[in-house]
Design a protein around this motif. Structure first.
Motif, short mmCIF file in Angstrom:
data_model
loop_
_atom_site.label_atom_id
_atom_site.label_comp_id
_atom_site.label_asym_id
_atom_site.label_seq_id
_atom_site.Cartn_x
_atom_site.Cartn_y
_atom_site.Cartn_z
N ASP A 60 35.80 42.04 30.21
CA ASP A 60 37.10 41.40 30.42
C ASP A 60 38.24 42.42 30.35
OD1 ASP A 60 35.97 38.74 30.47
OD2 ASP A 60 35.80 38.88 28.28
N VAL A 61 38.11 43.37 29.43
CA VAL A 61 39.13 44.41 29.23
C VAL A 61 38.45 45.76 29.37
CG1 VAL A 61 40.82 45.41 27.64
CG2 VAL A 61 40.44 42.93 27.66
N ALA A 78 33.81 48.81 41.71
CA ALA A 78 33.88 47.39 41.35
C ALA A 78 33.90 46.52 42.60
CB ALA A 78 35.12 47.12 40.51
N ALA A 79 33.16 45.45 42.55
CA ALA A 79 33.17 44.51 43.67
C ALA A 79 34.51 43.81 43.76
CB ALA A 79 32.05 43.49 43.49
N THR A 80 35.10 43.52 42.59
CA THR A 80 36.43 42.92 42.54
C THR A 80 37.11 43.30 41.23
OG1 THR A 80 37.70 40.84 42.56
CG2 THR A 80 35.52 40.79 41.52
N TRP A 81 38.43 43.40 41.28
CA TRP A 81 39.22 43.66 40.07
C TRP A 81 40.01 42.42 39.67
CZ3 TRP A 81 38.55 47.74 37.06
CH2 TRP A 81 37.93 48.86 37.60
N HIS A 82 39.77 41.32 40.35
CA HIS A 82 40.57 40.12 40.13
C HIS A 82 40.51 39.68 38.67
CE1 HIS A 82 42.69 36.49 41.17
NE2 HIS A 82 41.75 35.76 40.60
N ASP A 83 41.68 39.57 38.05
CA ASP A 83 41.87 39.09 36.68
C ASP A 83 41.31 40.02 35.60
OD1 ASP A 83 43.37 36.90 37.28
OD2 ASP A 83 41.71 35.48 37.25
N LYS A 84 40.86 41.22 35.97
CA LYS A 84 40.44 42.18 34.95
C LYS A 84 41.68 42.80 34.30
CE LYS A 84 35.94 42.16 35.70
NZ LYS A 84 34.97 41.70 34.68
N VAL A 85 41.65 42.95 32.99
CA VAL A 85 42.69 43.70 32.29
C VAL A 85 42.23 45.15 32.20
CG1 VAL A 85 43.97 44.02 30.14
CG2 VAL A 85 43.47 41.70 30.97
N GLY A 151 50.94 38.50 30.25
CA GLY A 151 49.70 38.04 29.63
C GLY A 151 48.78 39.19 29.26
N ALA A 152 48.66 40.16 30.18
CA ALA A 152 47.83 41.33 29.91
C ALA A 152 48.40 42.14 28.76
CB ALA A 152 47.70 42.18 31.16
#
Length: 200
Positions: A60-61, A78-85, A151-152
């Motif tokens: 997650d982080v 990474a396949a996606t960075w969506h919403d990763k902190v 939020g992050a």
């Protein structure tokens, strides 16, 4: 919440030692694979788990503790960075501003990781200091943060508190965050500042 550190050099190892000191589970990965990290894990204890890069990118982080130029290779993995902190602990000292599209270095890193929620942190102290106890007789060691995502920022501040640090927000990356980002061959004014916040 799951955590990983990408990079096993002096900064990555120093940060892993802080997670271990506070018994917070963290994965650690590098480009050479988990086998190269066994000695670090054995030294630091069960809280530190060697991982493949793919496994570390599932956290997650994610703490980015690689040389600045290597962030592109991590980004592509990474396949996606969506919403990763993503906690950017890199320094772009010596990188011409033209190579960064005249952006702050962390904004440039964020462009390579679309969808990520990037927070600048851990980059203003040398690795040897990062490896030391966060709390001392003088108080808690300050870690500056900056981000364009509130939020992050809150997520990273909570982690810093767990690690024993005193988080101090500098605001957005292109504003207060410039105080901890190297530009070309100039260090920002807060880099190398080892400050303490007295206990309440």
């Amino acid at each position: 919440m799951t955590y990983s550190i990408i990079g096993s050099g002096s900064v990555g190892k120093a940060l892993a030692s802080q997670f271990a000191r506070h018994d917070i589970t963290v994965g650690i990965a590098n480009r050479r694979g988990p086998g190269s990290l066994v000695a670090i894990a054995q030294e630091l204890g069960n809280s530190v788990a060697p991982m493949t890069l793919a496994q570390a990118l599932e956290a997650d982080v994610i703490v980015l503790a690689v040389p600045f130029e290597s962030h592109r290779d991590v980004a592509k993995a990474a396949a996606t960075w969506h919403d990763k902190v993503v906690i950017d602990a890199t320094n772009a000292y010596g990188v011409p501003l033209s190579d960064l599209d005249n952006l702050p270095s962390s904004a440039f890193v964020a462009k390579a990781m679309p969808g990520a929620k990037l927070v600048k942190a851990f980059n203003h102290l040398p690795a040897g200091v990062l490896a030391q106890e966060a709390g001392t007789a003088a108080g808690r060691r300050v870690i500056f943060t900056s981000s364009d995502d509130e939020g992050a920022s809150a997520t990273v501040a909570a982690l810093l508190e767990r690690l024993g640090y005193a988080p101090v927000s500098l605001g957005k990356i292109a504003e207060g965050g410039q105080l901890v980002q190297a530009r070309d061959k100039s260090w920002a004014p807060l880099i190398f500042q080892d400050l303490f916040k007295p206990a309440n």
